[in-house]
Design an enzyme around this catalytic site. Structure first.
Site, mmCIF file in Angstrom:
data_model
loop_
_atom_site.group_PDB
_atom_site.id
_atom_site.type_symbol
_atom_site.label_atom_id
_atom_site.label_comp_id
_atom_site.label_asym_id
_atom_site.label_seq_id
_atom_site.Cartn_x
_atom_site.Cartn_y
_atom_site.Cartn_z
ATOM 1 N N GLU A 153 6.084 6.710 -9.020
ATOM 2 C CA GLU A 153 4.674 6.335 -8.858
ATOM 3 C C GLU A 153 4.029 7.195 -7.784
ATOM 4 O O GLU A 153 2.881 7.643 -7.907
ATOM 5 C CB GLU A 153 4.553 4.858 -8.468
ATOM 6 C CG GLU A 153 4.964 3.886 -9.559
ATOM 7 C CD GLU A 153 4.720 2.441 -9.145
ATOM 8 O OE1 GLU A 153 3.685 2.159 -8.530
ATOM 9 O OE2 GLU A 153 5.584 1.590 -9.437
ATOM 10 N N HIS A 162 0.701 1.435 -13.146
ATOM 11 C CA HIS A 162 1.475 0.266 -13.568
ATOM 12 C C HIS A 162 2.937 0.694 -13.723
ATOM 13 O O HIS A 162 3.207 1.759 -14.297
ATOM 14 C CB HIS A 162 0.921 -0.267 -14.894
ATOM 15 C CG HIS A 162 1.587 -1.527 -15.339
ATOM 16 N ND1 HIS A 162 1.342 -2.746 -14.731
ATOM 17 C CD2 HIS A 162 2.503 -1.767 -16.303
ATOM 18 C CE1 HIS A 162 2.077 -3.682 -15.323
ATOM 19 N NE2 HIS A 162 2.790 -3.113 -16.271
ATOM 20 N N ARG A 187 -15.957 -14.339 -9.648
ATOM 21 C CA ARG A 187 -15.378 -12.992 -9.767
ATOM 22 C C ARG A 187 -16.478 -11.930 -9.710
ATOM 23 O O ARG A 187 -16.376 -10.925 -9.031
ATOM 24 C CB ARG A 187 -14.607 -12.884 -11.095
ATOM 25 C CG ARG A 187 -13.930 -11.539 -11.294
ATOM 26 C CD ARG A 187 -13.098 -11.501 -12.564
ATOM 27 N NE ARG A 187 -12.141 -12.579 -12.618
ATOM 28 C CZ ARG A 187 -10.974 -12.588 -11.972
ATOM 29 N NH1 ARG A 187 -10.628 -11.561 -11.229
ATOM 30 N NH2 ARG A 187 -10.163 -13.612 -12.062
ATOM 31 N N GLY A 219 0.785 -1.239 0.000
ATOM 32 C CA GLY A 219 0.000 0.000 0.000
ATOM 33 C C GLY A 219 0.812 1.282 0.000
ATOM 34 O O GLY A 219 0.331 2.321 0.446
ATOM 35 N N SER A 220 2.030 1.251 -0.580
ATOM 36 C CA SER A 220 2.818 2.497 -0.554
ATOM 37 C C SER A 220 2.187 3.564 -1.435
ATOM 38 O O SER A 220 2.291 4.762 -1.129
ATOM 39 C CB SER A 220 4.275 2.232 -0.943
ATOM 40 O OG SER A 220 4.393 1.954 -2.313
ATOM 41 N N ASN A 221 1.546 3.178 -2.524
ATOM 42 C CA ASN A 221 0.861 4.188 -3.347
ATOM 43 C C ASN A 221 -0.321 4.795 -2.610
ATOM 44 O O ASN A 221 -0.545 6.007 -2.671
ATOM 45 C CB ASN A 221 0.422 3.579 -4.684
ATOM 46 C CG ASN A 221 1.551 3.581 -5.698
ATOM 47 O OD1 ASN A 221 1.943 4.637 -6.183
ATOM 48 N ND2 ASN A 221 2.106 2.405 -5.983
ATOM 49 N N LEU A 269 -10.567 -6.967 -12.910
ATOM 50 C CA LEU A 269 -11.940 -6.533 -12.667
ATOM 51 C C LEU A 269 -12.878 -7.165 -13.692
ATOM 52 O O LEU A 269 -12.543 -7.267 -14.867
ATOM 53 C CB LEU A 269 -12.058 -5.013 -12.765
ATOM 54 C CG LEU A 269 -11.143 -4.170 -11.881
ATOM 55 C CD1 LEU A 269 -11.589 -2.707 -11.937
ATOM 56 C CD2 LEU A 269 -11.104 -4.649 -10.451
HETATM 57 C C1 GRF Z 1 3.167 -0.810 -7.682
HETATM 58 O O1 GRF Z 1 4.388 -1.033 -8.307
HETATM 59 C C2 GRF Z 1 2.088 -0.564 -8.696
HETATM 60 O O2 GRF Z 1 2.550 0.094 -9.823
HETATM 61 C C3 GRF Z 1 1.648 -1.959 -9.054
HETATM 62 O O3 GRF Z 1 1.697 -2.680 -7.852
HETATM 63 C C4 GRF Z 1 2.647 -2.082 -6.980
HETATM 64 C C5 GRF Z 1 1.921 -1.756 -5.718
HETATM 65 O O4 GRF Z 1 2.772 -1.243 -4.724
HETATM 66 N N1 GRF Z 1 0.339 -1.925 -9.667
HETATM 67 P P1 GRF Z 1 2.168 -0.646 -3.393
HETATM 68 O O5 GRF Z 1 1.283 -1.726 -2.761
HETATM 69 O O6 GRF Z 1 1.364 0.581 -3.746
HETATM 70 O O7 GRF Z 1 3.338 -0.332 -2.522
#
Ligand code: GRF
Length: 213
Positions: free
Chosen positions: A174, A109, A65, A12-14, A93
């Site tokens: 990102e 991505h 799904r 969940g870093s994003n 999805l």
């Molecule tokens: C990221 O590299 C994102 O681009 C990909 O999955 C990874 C998720 O990283 N879709 P995080 O969980 O947000 O740290």
């Protein structure tokens, strides 16, 4: 107020970078309405709980799904979500999900799409001998890692890079790109035209007089 619904499966870093942008007032008028995961012990879900956000674990076991997605959709609606943010959400999805939020689902991505969709994009970039890579934020359509590109940020591939080193360099970008893309989408200044996300035509200047309507 615009409501984000975050979907994640891992660290969940994003998600945390977006939460930090909100905290720093870089995304005015935006709040995280709910964080949903298909993985009960995802570190990102635990972090959201600790931050006092609304969270939900939606189990995939024993359901199709579509059935699973129906529950996720219901929860997103329940929290009045305007934009769905896929942040390391490791599920494809269903078409029904995509249709429920037309042009309101974003994904990030770690490659310059359309290069290297799918798994291990950094490994694919290294194997191809790429000298540039990066990340892409895009609207989600029914294909994997596909849909109109909202924005991209590039990084150099350095000699001697391994997958982890390249992934880390891309991840830094990102964390900037996702908030920028959310701001761009919510600005209302862009639209999809012929599959491309472009700035709207600026309004023709109004030179009104008493006689014009
Ligand atoms: C990221 O590299 C994102 O681009 C990909 O999955 C990874 C998720 O990283 N879709 P995080 O969980 O947000 O740290």
């Amino acid at each position: 107020m615009k409501h984000l619904g975050i979907l994640l499966s891992g660290r969940g870093s994003n998600f945390l970078a977006i939460a930090e942008s909100i905290r720093l007032h870089k995304l005015p008028g935006v709040e995280i309405a709910v964080v949903i995961s298909n993985v009960e012990n995802a570190p990102g879900l635990a972090a959201a709980q600790e931050m006092g956000l609304k969270t939900a674990f939606v189990d995939t076991r024993g359901r199709s799904r579509e059935e699973h997605d129906m529950e996720v959709i219901a929860r997103l609606h329940q929290h009045k979500v305007d934009l769905v943010i896929l942040a390391g959400y490791m599920r494809i999805l269903s078409p029904r999900f995509v249709a429920a939020f037309p042009q309101r689902i974003l994904n990030i991505h770690p490659s310059l799409l359309p290069l290297y969709p799918g798994t291990h994009p950094q490994r694919q970039a290294l194997a191809a001998g790429a000298v540039v890579s990066g990340c892409t934020v895009h609207f989600v359509d029914e294909q994997v890692d596909h849909g109109p590109i909202i924005l991209q940020r590039s990084v150099p591939v350095q000699p001697g890079d391994d997958e982890d080193a390249l992934a880390a360099r891309i991840l830094e970008q990102e964390h900037i790109a996702y908030s920028e893309a959310i701001a761009r989408v919510l600005s209302g200044q862009y639209e999809c035209r012929d599959g491309r996300y472009v700035k709207r035509d600026t309004e023709p200047e109004r030179t009104g007089s008493a006689h014009t309507l």
